[in-house]
Design a protein around this motif. Structure first.
Motif, PDB file in Angstrom:
ATOM      1  N   SER A   5       0.635  -1.355  -0.100  1.00 45.96           N
ATOM      2  CA  SER A   5       0.047   0.176  -0.213  1.00 45.96           C
ATOM      3  C   SER A   5       0.959   1.337   0.052  1.00 45.96           C
ATOM      4  CB  SER A   5      -0.874   0.162   1.181  1.00 45.96           C
ATOM      5  OG  SER A   5      -1.810  -1.097   1.145  1.00 45.96           O
ATOM      6  N   GLU A   6       2.087   1.227   0.208  1.00 46.59           N
ATOM      7  CA  GLU A   6       3.018   2.304   0.234  1.00 46.59           C
ATOM      8  C   GLU A   6       3.015   3.104  -1.185  1.00 46.59           C
ATOM      9  OE1 GLU A   6       6.069   1.147   3.915  1.00 46.59           O
ATOM     10  OE2 GLU A   6       6.802   1.075   1.882  1.00 46.59           O
ATOM     11  N   GLY A   7       2.761   2.218  -2.352  1.00 42.50           N
ATOM     12  CA  GLY A   7       2.931   2.795  -3.504  1.00 42.50           C
ATOM     13  C   GLY A   7       2.624   2.174  -4.640  1.00 42.50           C
ATOM     14  N   PRO A   8       2.874   2.214  -5.880  1.00 38.99           N
ATOM     15  CA  PRO A   8       2.223   1.491  -6.878  1.00 38.99           C
ATOM     16  C   PRO A   8       3.195  -0.047  -6.952  1.00 38.99           C
ATOM     17  CG  PRO A   8       2.599   3.620  -7.819  1.00 38.99           C
ATOM     18  CD  PRO A   8       3.370   3.638  -6.334  1.00 38.99           C
ATOM     19  N   PHE A   9       2.351  -1.230  -7.204  1.00 40.40           N
ATOM     20  CA  PHE A   9       3.149  -2.216  -7.302  1.00 40.40           C
ATOM     21  C   PHE A   9       2.611  -3.308  -8.436  1.00 40.40           C
ATOM     22  CE2 PHE A   9      -0.696  -3.420  -4.862  1.00 40.40           C
ATOM     23  CZ  PHE A   9      -1.051  -4.790  -5.318  1.00 40.40           C
ATOM     24  N   ALA A  10       3.334  -4.124  -8.725  1.00 34.02           N
ATOM     25  CA  ALA A  10       3.022  -5.034  -9.962  1.00 34.02           C
ATOM     26  C   ALA A  10       3.074  -6.322  -9.526  1.00 34.02           C
ATOM     27  CB  ALA A  10       4.212  -4.749 -10.919  1.00 34.02           C
ATOM     28  N   ILE A  11       2.198  -7.278 -10.071  1.00 36.67           N
ATOM     29  CA  ILE A  11       2.230  -8.743  -9.624  1.00 36.67           C
ATOM     30  C   ILE A  11       2.828  -9.434 -10.905  1.00 36.67           C
ATOM     31  CG2 ILE A  11       0.631 -10.672  -9.357  1.00 36.67           C
ATOM     32  CD1 ILE A  11      -1.446  -8.409  -8.599  1.00 36.67           C
ATOM     33  N   TRP A  12       3.731 -10.521 -10.392  1.00 36.26           N
ATOM     34  CA  TRP A  12       4.450 -11.121 -11.326  1.00 36.26           C
ATOM     35  C   TRP A  12       4.178 -12.723 -11.188  1.00 36.26           C
ATOM     36  CZ3 TRP A  12      10.656 -10.258 -12.014  1.00 36.26           C
ATOM     37  CH2 TRP A  12      10.925 -10.831 -13.100  1.00 36.26           C
ATOM     38  N   VAL A  13       3.486 -13.208 -12.096  1.00 37.07           N
ATOM     39  CA  VAL A  13       2.744 -14.517 -11.917  1.00 37.07           C
ATOM     40  C   VAL A  13       3.495 -15.599 -12.653  1.00 37.07           C
ATOM     41  CG1 VAL A  13       0.611 -15.740 -12.383  1.00 37.07           C
ATOM     42  CG2 VAL A  13       0.110 -13.126 -11.907  1.00 37.07           C
ATOM     43  N   GLY A  14       3.553 -16.547 -11.782  1.00 38.35           N
ATOM     44  CA  GLY A  14       4.297 -17.905 -12.142  1.00 38.35           C
ATOM     45  C   GLY A  14       3.361 -19.201 -12.384  1.00 38.35           C
ATOM     46  N   PHE A  15       3.903 -20.047 -13.075  1.00 41.53           N
ATOM     47  CA  PHE A  15       3.185 -21.501 -12.939  1.00 41.53           C
ATOM     48  C   PHE A  15       2.563 -22.134 -11.622  1.00 41.53           C
ATOM     49  CE2 PHE A  15       3.335 -26.440 -13.858  1.00 41.53           C
ATOM     50  CZ  PHE A  15       2.296 -26.045 -14.562  1.00 41.53           C
ATOM     51  N   GLY A  16       3.633 -21.609 -10.627  1.00 40.94           N
ATOM     52  CA  GLY A  16       3.019 -22.215  -9.469  1.00 40.94           C
ATOM     53  C   GLY A  16       1.762 -21.404  -8.853  1.00 40.94           C
ATOM     54  N   ALA A  17       1.330 -20.505  -9.360  1.00 37.12           N
ATOM     55  CA  ALA A  17      -0.048 -19.829  -9.008  1.00 37.12           C
ATOM     56  C   ALA A  17      -1.032 -20.294  -9.778  1.00 37.12           C
ATOM     57  CB  ALA A  17       0.343 -18.030  -9.238  1.00 37.12           C
ATOM     58  N   ARG A  18      -0.988 -21.380 -10.660  1.00 35.83           N
ATOM     59  CA  ARG A  18      -2.184 -21.683 -11.709  1.00 35.83           C
ATOM     60  C   ARG A  18      -3.349 -22.233 -11.073  1.00 35.83           C
ATOM     61  NH1 ARG A  18       1.611 -25.539 -11.045  1.00 35.83           N
ATOM     62  NH2 ARG A  18       1.010 -27.723 -10.790  1.00 35.83           N
ATOM     63  N   GLY A  19      -3.489 -22.417  -9.683  1.00 34.00           N
ATOM     64  CA  GLY A  19      -4.436 -22.741  -9.188  1.00 34.00           C
ATOM     65  C   GLY A  19      -5.112 -21.675  -8.304  1.00 34.00           C
ATOM     66  N   ALA A  20      -4.814 -20.463  -8.691  1.00 38.12           N
ATOM     67  CA  ALA A  20      -5.154 -19.152  -7.971  1.00 38.12           C
ATOM     68  C   ALA A  20      -5.655 -18.374  -8.918  1.00 38.12           C
ATOM     69  CB  ALA A  20      -4.159 -18.629  -7.026  1.00 38.12           C
TER      70      ALA A  20
END
Length: 585
Positions: free
Chosen positions: A232-247
């Motif tokens: 919440s301190e500032g803009p952030f990005a999300i980096w998604v990998g194969f291990g997140a496939r269930g979410a």
């Protein structure tokens, strides 16, 4: 390296629950060791066993054949192992690979390494030479006299668990270790080696059913609150990998609630929709320049990393990808965060990605963060109009695959190592998870020309492999697909050369290297094995060919004559090689 690990709920380690149920092999019943092993596998939910048989494994093969497990006889052990990897990812059930002694075992190793590196759950069954014949030059002798025990028959870099069964009394211990491994939240590759004479020996004791379950690690409230504060301190990005496939659903909800830009690894394509306005592109090998533009021009304060190791072909360890205040890295494996970028500040949380994101959502408002309303760069599809003559340009072929297969069907698409991998990662777009499979870690040629058979079988639906002619000549399982009537499609980029090697060597400054392959007619090869196919020599022929392939009820090969002068998007890989002094300049 500044890596801060946070404690997880209740128990930092995964909680283990076990229960012993009534015996499934009773003392009054007579079972051989081979039959007992197969019953154990059935209880673990194994549906498929892929392999190549031989005399030394005959009793175990017979027991498999007369069980509820569907046994498929492949043409090469490596092909069986690659198919097992993809069958696992298509079904989320452990898959068995079986071979005979000696060369049967060594032939399977490449595919088994792929299973380990990809995070699949595969149980490898093999025989060893009977004790009375060891050290006497037995045929294909498989023992410590002839083969190294370390790594092949022991739990090391290849196998999470490996043992040689020499007595039926060891079955209970083996059963427990296999059950523990299958219950893990991550991958598990095991090797159960059984002496030929032991396979037919009788089981003397009852074997209870043993069920294990792991409670996935999840960040506690204090950890989630701290993570929320950092993001919440500032803009952030999300980096998604194969291990997140269930979410996938939770990640999309988080992105839309916060306005965060989203990027993904090559293996993570489709987990977050690539047509979403907040998607900036694919990172790493054959990735999109829009990602680098974003990181350079709108560099976020932090990056939330979900289920990716940030390995070479995901990041190339490019310093541009490091945000101003570092990473918030979530992974089920506590050894992952901080490894790829050891100098970057990293707030590390060991957790199941889905559970973590669900918990995080409670802390964010359901409206976009005003700090991230800048127009995000994105990678736009390249549109090239078909030409009437000349060989097919890969860009035109990928555009047709996008329209007719990705958007026009529910088929899973796979891309083999080489230029076919680069073109697919860069040009295909997926809006749903589970539609795209590549290997960017072990990345063996021959993985998907064979793995496509396992995936199509396990998902009981059309599955498409985009492959090069080099891989197709190296190792394919067309004959296996024909034998078992598996709905597979191979789209072969046939340019008569190892194209990535050809283009890569030129970019590195090396000349006059032998990369050419006599151009094969893969339609004739396919038809000779009982499959069907069509040859595409010009771009106007592509659409009709893909339509035939997708409506065919038998295994089908689309043999596309490719323009070898079109440079694949591999420059990031070449620049990384140059940084290692692999250049002639």
């Amino acid at each position: 390296m500044d890596v801060k690990f946070q404690d997880t709920q209740a128990n930092t380690n995964k909680q283990l629950n076990s229960s012993k149920q009534p015996s499934h092999i009773k003392p009054s019943e007579t079972f051989s060791v081979a039959e007992a092993v197969v019953k154990i596998l059935e209880d673990m939910g194994v549906q498929y066993a892929f392999g190549v048989s031989g005399g030394a494994i005959a009793p175990l093969w017979q027991a498999l054949q007369h069980s509820s497990i569907k046994v498929l006889h492949f043409r090469h052990e490596a092909g069986a192992a690659f198919a097992a990897v993809e069958a696992y990812f298509a079904s989320n059930r452990p898959v068995v690979v079986f071979t005979t002694i000696g060369p049967g075992i060594t032939n399977a190793l490449t595919g088994l390494f792929a299973a380990r590196w990809e995070g699949a759950k595969v149980i490898f069954l093999s025989p060893s030479t009977s004790a009375s014949q060891r050290g006497r030059w037995a045929f294909q002798e498989t023992s410590t006299y002839t083969m190294p025990s370390g790594g092949l028959f022991t739990s090391e870099q290849l196998f999470h668990y490996a043992t040689t069964l020499e007595c039926s009394d060891e079955l209970s211990k083996v059963h427990r270790q296999l059950a523990l491994g299958i219950a893990r939240p991550d991958g598990f590759v095991a090797h159960l080696n059984i002496s030929t004479n032991i396979q037919t020996s009788l089981v003397k004791t009852s074997l209870p059913r043993v069920a294990f379950s792991f409670a996935p690690a999840a960040g506690n409230e204090e950890t989630i609150a701290e993570c929320t504060r950092l993001l919440s301190e500032g803009p952030f990005a999300i980096w998604v990998g194969f291990g997140a496939r269930g979410a996938a659903a939770e990640i999309r909800q988080l992105a839309e609630a916060t306005g965060a830009a989203v990027m993904c690894s090559p293996r993570g394509k489709g987990i977050f929709p690539e047509n979403h306005p907040q998607f900036v592109g694919v990172t790493g090998f054959a990735g999109h320049t829009s990602v680098l533009t974003y990181m350079q021009e709108q560099r976020p304060l932090r990056v939330l990393v979900l289920g990716t190791r940030l390995s070479e072909w995901t990041s190339f360890w490019n310093s541009v990808m490091v945000p101003k205040r570092g990473f918030v890295h979530i992974d089920i494996d506590q050894e992952v965060p901080g490894t790829a970028y050891p100098s970057a500040e990293t707030f590390a949380i060991q957790s199941d990605v889905g559970m973590f994101v669900k918990a995080l959502l409670k802390y964010f408002p359901q409206h976009p963060n005003q700090l991230t309303e800048l127009l995000l760069p994105c990678s736009k599809p390249v549109i090239i109009n078909p030409r009437a003559e000349g060989p097919v340009r890969p860009e035109v072929l990928m555009d047709a695959i996008q329209r007719q297969i990705v958007e026009g069907s529910d088929a899973v698409v796979m891309a083999e190592g080489g230029n076919s991998l680069a073109w697919a990662i860069n040009l295909l777009r997926f809006a749903k998870p589970g539609r795209f499979r590549v290997s960017t870690r072990f990345a063996s040629m021959g993985h998907f020309v064979t793995g496509v058979v396992g995936a199509a079988l396990a998902r009981n639906g059309k599955t498409v492999a985009i492959v090069g002619d080099g891989a197709m000549l190296m190792n394919n399982e067309i004959s296996t697909a024909v034998r078992y009537k598996v709905a597979t499609v191979w789209i072969v980029l046939n340019d008569g050369r190892y194209s990535m090697c050809d283009q890569g060597m030129a970019l590195l400054g090396f000349k006059d290297v032998d990369v050419e392959i006599p151009q094969a007619d893969f339609v004739k090869i396919a038809c000779g094995m009982g499959a069907d196919g069509i040859r595409v020599e010009t771009e106007p022929e592509i659409q009709a060919a893909l339509e035939k392939a997708m409506t065919s009820t038998c295994p089908y090969v689309v043999d596309v004559v490719i323009d070898p002068t079109r440079l694949a998007p591999i420059k990031s890989h070449i620049h990384n090689l140059i940084s290692q002094d692999a250049t002639n300049y």
